[in-house]
Scaffold this motif. Structure first.
Motif, PDB file in Angstrom:
ATOM      1  N   GLY A  75      47.835  39.561  36.482  1.00 47.76           N
ATOM      2  CA  GLY A  75      47.530  38.232  37.093  1.00 47.76           C
ATOM      3  C   GLY A  75      47.028  38.822  38.463  1.00 47.76           C
ATOM      4  O   GLY A  75      47.477  37.869  39.529  1.00 47.76           O
ATOM      5  N   GLY A  76      46.250  39.857  38.982  1.00 45.49           N
ATOM      6  CA  GLY A  76      45.848  39.862  39.890  1.00 45.49           C
ATOM      7  C   GLY A  76      44.779  39.035  40.506  1.00 45.49           C
ATOM      8  O   GLY A  76      43.836  38.787  39.969  1.00 45.49           O
ATOM      9  N   PRO A  77      45.039  38.326  41.690  1.00 43.82           N
ATOM     10  CA  PRO A  77      44.149  37.482  42.440  1.00 43.82           C
ATOM     11  C   PRO A  77      43.015  37.730  42.453  1.00 43.82           C
ATOM     12  O   PRO A  77      42.091  36.979  42.477  1.00 43.82           O
ATOM     13  N   GLU A  78      42.729  39.173  42.972  1.00 39.89           N
ATOM     14  CA  GLU A  78      41.423  39.572  43.275  1.00 39.89           C
ATOM     15  C   GLU A  78      40.524  39.512  41.862  1.00 39.89           C
ATOM     16  O   GLU A  78      39.434  38.980  42.053  1.00 39.89           O
ATOM     17  N   LEU A 102      47.154  30.619  36.918  1.00 35.42           N
ATOM     18  CA  LEU A 102      48.349  30.153  37.195  1.00 35.42           C
ATOM     19  C   LEU A 102      49.464  30.941  36.180  1.00 35.42           C
ATOM     20  O   LEU A 102      50.597  31.316  36.580  1.00 35.42           O
ATOM     21  N   LEU A 103      48.976  30.663  34.954  1.00 32.87           N
ATOM     22  CA  LEU A 103      49.700  31.054  33.873  1.00 32.87           C
ATOM     23  C   LEU A 103      50.034  32.383  33.886  1.00 32.87           C
ATOM     24  O   LEU A 103      51.295  33.129  33.592  1.00 32.87           O
ATOM     25  N   ARG A 104      49.047  33.415  34.126  1.00 31.11           N
ATOM     26  CA  ARG A 104      49.212  34.744  34.413  1.00 31.11           C
ATOM     27  C   ARG A 104      50.125  35.141  35.738  1.00 31.11           C
ATOM     28  O   ARG A 104      50.889  35.783  35.492  1.00 31.11           O
ATOM     29  N   ASP A 105      50.112  34.373  36.561  1.00 30.08           N
ATOM     30  CA  ASP A 105      51.050  34.663  37.755  1.00 30.08           C
ATOM     31  C   ASP A 105      52.377  34.353  37.406  1.00 30.08           C
ATOM     32  O   ASP A 105      53.327  34.909  37.669  1.00 30.08           O
ATOM     33  N   LEU A 106      52.601  33.190  36.506  1.00 33.34           N
ATOM     34  CA  LEU A 106      54.064  32.949  36.191  1.00 33.34           C
ATOM     35  C   LEU A 106      54.517  34.022  35.300  1.00 33.34           C
ATOM     36  O   LEU A 106      55.714  34.162  35.057  1.00 33.34           O
ATOM     37  N   ARG A 107      53.581  34.400  34.245  1.00 32.35           N
ATOM     38  CA  ARG A 107      54.108  35.623  33.381  1.00 32.35           C
ATOM     39  C   ARG A 107      54.416  36.709  34.359  1.00 32.35           C
ATOM     40  O   ARG A 107      55.451  37.486  33.847  1.00 32.35           O
ATOM     41  N   ALA A 108      53.685  37.032  35.351  1.00 31.89           N
ATOM     42  CA  ALA A 108      53.896  38.214  36.341  1.00 31.89           C
ATOM     43  C   ALA A 108      55.375  37.993  37.005  1.00 31.89           C
ATOM     44  O   ALA A 108      56.189  39.048  36.977  1.00 31.89           O
ATOM     45  N   ALA A 133      56.252  38.224  45.570  1.00 32.56           N
ATOM     46  CA  ALA A 133      55.918  37.488  46.798  1.00 32.56           C
ATOM     47  C   ALA A 133      54.318  36.977  46.643  1.00 32.56           C
ATOM     48  O   ALA A 133      54.000  35.913  46.685  1.00 32.56           O
ATOM     49  N   ARG A 134      53.463  38.150  46.058  1.00 36.00           N
ATOM     50  CA  ARG A 134      52.096  37.931  46.050  1.00 36.00           C
ATOM     51  C   ARG A 134      51.762  36.797  44.712  1.00 36.00           C
ATOM     52  O   ARG A 134      50.961  35.812  44.949  1.00 36.00           O
ATOM     53  N   HIS A 135      52.441  36.951  43.868  1.00 33.98           N
ATOM     54  CA  HIS A 135      52.219  36.095  42.575  1.00 33.98           C
ATOM     55  C   HIS A 135      52.717  34.430  42.998  1.00 33.98           C
ATOM     56  O   HIS A 135      52.283  33.595  42.494  1.00 33.98           O
ATOM     57  N   ALA A 136      53.752  34.874  43.760  1.00 37.10           N
ATOM     58  CA  ALA A 136      54.414  33.391  44.000  1.00 37.10           C
ATOM     59  C   ALA A 136      53.834  32.545  44.801  1.00 37.10           C
ATOM     60  O   ALA A 136      53.274  31.320  44.777  1.00 37.10           O
TER      61      ALA A 136
END
Ligand SMILES: [Zn+2]
Length: 156
Positions: A75-78, A102-108, A133-136
């Motif tokens: 779920g890397g934002p870059e 968003l779903l990838r962030d939540l999975r991370a 912190a980054r994914h949140a």
């Protein structure tokens, strides 16, 4: 080698007199020892048998680093932002793109939670907290973007 911390050490292990993996005493046995990290209590160096214990630690560290890299890549934002920017002129209105990210962030975050419950090394915990912190943060921004977009749709 990575300067990692070793927890749950007994006296001889914390003093560098015994292997942190198998507990072999370096004073009484002719085992070649190598420094593998530090004791969190006083930052002193701790040691393991050169063979096979140090190798086991290296394998374990490598596996953990691989797990965490896979988690970070999930779920890397870059990477995801670049991906969607190529598909959409205005990424704010790519609800599906942001929703997927968003779903990838939540999975991370769920993965970080699972790893945090099993990790007892400061270096690993710090890495996981930075990841959290980054994914949140990106999850919050993406959730707001999707919220804003769905509100606009409702008003139209
Ligand atoms: Zn050993």
């Amino acid at each position: 080698m990575l300067d990692r911390y070793f927890w749950h050490l007994n006296g001889p292990q914390a003093d560098g007199m015994a292997c942190v993996v198998c507990g072999a005493n370096f004073l009484t046995s002719k085992i070649t020892s190598v420094p593998v990290g530090r004791s969190p209590a006083d930052e002193s160096q701790v040691f393991a048998c050169k063979e096979p214990c140090a190798g086991r630690i290296a394998d374990e560290t490598e596996r953990m680093a691989r797990d965490m890299r896979a988690l970070a890549d999930g779920g890397g934002p870059e990477s995801t932002d670049g991906e969607h920017a190529a598909e959409c002129d205005d990424p704010v209105f790519c609800v599906d793109g942001h929703f997927g990210s968003l779903l990838r962030d939540l999975r991370a975050l769920a993965g970080a939670e699972a790893l945090l419950t099993t990790s007892d090394e400061i270096a690993t915990i710090r890495f996981l907290l930075a990841l959290t912190a980054r994914h949140a943060e990106t999850a919050m921004m993406r959730a707001r973007l999707v919220l804003a977009r769905t509100k606009e749709n409702g008003e139209e």
